[in-house]
Design a protein around this motif. Structure first.
Motif, PDB file in Angstrom:
ATOM      1  N   TRP A 157      50.680  16.959  66.294  1.00  0.00           N
ATOM      2  CA  TRP A 157      50.266  16.185  67.465  1.00  0.00           C
ATOM      3  C   TRP A 157      50.983  14.837  67.486  1.00  0.00           C
ATOM      4  O   TRP A 157      51.552  14.447  68.489  1.00  0.00           O
ATOM      5  N   ARG A 209      49.687  25.116  60.963  1.00  0.00           N
ATOM      6  CA  ARG A 209      48.867  24.858  62.155  1.00  0.00           C
ATOM      7  C   ARG A 209      48.886  26.059  63.074  1.00  0.00           C
ATOM      8  O   ARG A 209      49.871  26.797  63.128  1.00  0.00           O
ATOM      9  N   PHE A 264      47.916  27.756  66.962  1.00  0.00           N
ATOM     10  CA  PHE A 264      47.750  27.452  68.378  1.00  0.00           C
ATOM     11  C   PHE A 264      47.575  28.701  69.228  1.00  0.00           C
ATOM     12  O   PHE A 264      48.356  29.652  69.128  1.00  0.00           O
ATOM     13  N   SER A 265      46.568  28.681  70.087  1.00  0.00           N
ATOM     14  CA  SER A 265      46.472  29.645  71.165  1.00  0.00           C
ATOM     15  C   SER A 265      47.284  29.071  72.328  1.00  0.00           C
ATOM     16  O   SER A 265      47.826  27.973  72.227  1.00  0.00           O
ATOM     17  N   ASP A 291      46.063  27.904  75.139  1.00  0.00           N
ATOM     18  CA  ASP A 291      45.391  26.670  75.581  1.00  0.00           C
ATOM     19  C   ASP A 291      45.629  25.520  74.604  1.00  0.00           C
ATOM     20  O   ASP A 291      45.826  24.370  75.011  1.00  0.00           O
ATOM     21  N   ASP A 292      45.589  25.828  73.292  1.00  0.00           N
ATOM     22  CA  ASP A 292      45.831  24.791  72.282  1.00  0.00           C
ATOM     23  C   ASP A 292      47.253  24.235  72.430  1.00  0.00           C
ATOM     24  O   ASP A 292      47.492  23.037  72.264  1.00  0.00           O
ATOM     25  N   ASP A 314      47.454  21.935  75.386  1.00  0.00           N
ATOM     26  CA  ASP A 314      46.837  20.655  75.009  1.00  0.00           C
ATOM     27  C   ASP A 314      47.781  19.815  74.156  1.00  0.00           C
ATOM     28  O   ASP A 314      47.843  18.591  74.300  1.00  0.00           O
ATOM     29  N   LEU A 315      48.492  20.481  73.244  1.00  0.00           N
ATOM     30  CA  LEU A 315      49.438  19.777  72.371  1.00  0.00           C
ATOM     31  C   LEU A 315      50.494  19.060  73.214  1.00  0.00           C
ATOM     32  O   LEU A 315      50.794  17.884  72.996  1.00  0.00           O
ATOM     33  N   ASP A 331      35.628  31.617  68.461  1.00  0.00           N
ATOM     34  CA  ASP A 331      36.468  30.643  69.168  1.00  0.00           C
ATOM     35  C   ASP A 331      37.818  31.243  69.550  1.00  0.00           C
ATOM     36  O   ASP A 331      38.333  30.999  70.637  1.00  0.00           O
ATOM     37  N   THR A 377      40.699  29.427  71.641  1.00  0.00           N
ATOM     38  CA  THR A 377      41.226  28.210  71.017  1.00  0.00           C
ATOM     39  C   THR A 377      40.969  28.229  69.524  1.00  0.00           C
ATOM     40  O   THR A 377      40.013  28.850  69.056  1.00  0.00           O
ATOM     41  N   ALA A 406      40.384  25.411  68.023  1.00  0.00           N
ATOM     42  CA  ALA A 406      39.267  24.463  68.005  1.00  0.00           C
ATOM     43  C   ALA A 406      39.120  23.666  66.710  1.00  0.00           C
ATOM     44  O   ALA A 406      38.118  23.746  66.023  1.00  0.00           O
ATOM     45  N   TYR A 407      40.161  22.880  66.400  1.00  0.00           N
ATOM     46  CA  TYR A 407      40.017  21.939  65.283  1.00  0.00           C
ATOM     47  C   TYR A 407      38.905  20.950  65.596  1.00  0.00           C
ATOM     48  O   TYR A 407      38.682  20.595  66.760  1.00  0.00           O
TER      49      TYR A 407
END
Lengths: 214, 221
Positions: A105, A157, A159-160, A162-163, A166-167, B145, B151, B153-154
């Protein structure tokens, strides 16, 4: 990493990434440039100046023969230091690199600050929701971690889709778009694309290619 | 504060004081006696050290990333080394042999847990043991999740703490210890709260998804 451990996935010139590089881009920063195949293709295609950052010294030495400048460093220390003299860049490429970082991030936020306003960021990431990975977790009772490939054991790390969006948004990018990469061709690809119109969409692609504009 | 700053702030040790103050007496109770000379990796402020001492540890050595925590631990431990466990091992600061090594909620924070487990193996006396705990990568909330909310979801702290870099199922953890030279002796789980009742009702069949943590005890052959 010894020459014998080189990973085929890192050696390609990534036509899928090239397709998102604007034809008028004059300068490119590539984090995790490996042996420089993608950067070399961009230089040949449009004569852009390409600066690469690469952790592995063997890859970096090879990339240095093909790109304008290669910094041997891990991406997080490179981004924590002074801005490179070539900044601001027209294009930032982070192809399958952010998932290897402890804090992607902050890294992406800093990398985006090296783009000119209006510049393009191109990011590819493995999809943690890919059905093959979920199946492994549920059925084989193992976290998706392979010797190499899209679920390489050095990933830190997850990620989907959506994740991942967001990133990019969190790093200050707008107009974020996602292109699922299915890694199949022909009829199999058409089947995936048809299924992508159903609620199964988040689970079909092993990888997402994202773009955003600073 | 940007999202990125916010996430970085999670690396500070002040987010969840309880995390560093838990004596884990129930976990220490699972350790074979006598404990002998003990190394606590990620000793925090020394809370687990209190339990280890009460359980008969003859000498207590700790490793702690955060200097402020380590200072508190010095009151309980014979010796505390400050730094990343990788660096403390590298600089040869730890002098074996130890009879017991504990690493509670540590492996998931490491970039390369394999290297650390091999390093610890070399510091343990033949017949000595290691006891580790990690969050369960198959916990039902993570699967929910991923599969339902879409997600990873952290979160600020707890199971999906943003500082967790490595994820282990029970099988992953047992394989990790086996691959680094240890012989797994026993695996147990921590099923907190109302899930403990579900676990009993399912006769343990739901444990793979209800366990918040896995604990593995392994020995050096």
């Amino acid at each position: 990493m010894s020459a014998a451990e080189r990973v085929a996935g890192y050696e390609t010139d990534r036509p899928d990434v090239q397709a998102h590089v604007p034809a008028d881009a004059r300068s490119v920063l590539e984090l995790g440039c490996a042996a420089g195949a993608l950067g070399a293709a961009l230089k040949a295609r449009q004569g852009a100046t390409v600066v690469g950052v690469e952790l592995d010294a063997l890859y970096a030495a090879e990339a240095a023969l093909r790109l304008d400048r290669v910094v041997v460093a891990d991406a997080e220390s490179f981004l924590g230091g002074a801005a490179p003299p070539e900044a601001p860049f027209d294009v930032l490429i982070c192809a399958d690199v952010l998932e290897h970082l402890a804090d992607p991030w902050t890294a992406l936020h800093r990398a985006v600050s090296l783009l000119r306003p209006g510049g393009t960021a191109i990011v590819s990431l493995p999809n943690v929701l890919f059905w093959g990975a979920l199946l492994r977790l549920v059925r084989e009772q193992r976290w998706p971690r392979e010797a190499e490939g899209i679920f390489d054991r050095t990933h830190l790390r997850w990620f989907s889709r959506d994740d991942a969006v967001d990133l990019l948004r969190g790093a200050g990018l707008r107009d974020v778009r996602v292109e699922p990469r299915y890694w199949v061709e022909g009829a199999a690809l058409r089947r995936r694309q048809a299924l992508a119109r159903t609620p199964l969409a988040p689970y079909l692609a092993p990888q997402h290619l994202l773009t955003g504009v600073r | 504060m940007t999202a990125a700053d916010h996430r970085l702030a999670r690396y500070a040790p002040t987010e969840e004081p309880g995390y560093y103050a838990n004596t884990r007496a129930d976990v220490v109770a699972k350790l074979p006696r006598p404990l002998g000379r003990v190394l606590d990796v990620g000793c925090g402020a020394g809370a687990v050290g209190t339990s280890l001492r009460a359980a008969g540890a003859t000498e207590l050595v700790g490793v702690e990333l955060f200097a402020e925590m380590a200072r508190h631990a010095e009151g309980i431990f014979d010796e505390v080394h400050v730094g990343r466990v990788e660096d403390v091992l590298d600089r040869g600061a730890l002098h074996g042999p130890f009879d017991t090594v504990v690493a509670y909620d540590v492996l998931e924070h490491l970039v390369d847990p394999e290297v650390v487990l091999r390093g610890l193996h070399a510091l343990v006396a033949p017949g000595g043991r290691i006891h580790v705990s990690v969050p369960n990568a198959r916990h039902w909330t993570l699967l929910r999740d991923l599969a339902v909310r879409g997600t990873f979801a952290y979160t600020e702290w707890g199971h999906r703490d943003a500082t967790h870099l490595r994820w282990f199922t029970r099988r992953d953890l047992e394989a990790l210890l086996g691959d680094t030279g240890w012989t797994v002796q026993a695996t147990s789980s921590w099923v907190p709260g109302r899930n403990a009742r579900l676990d009993r009702l399912s006769g343990g069949r739901g444990r793979e998804f209800l366990a918040l943590q896995w604990h593995v005890l392994a020995t050096r052959a």
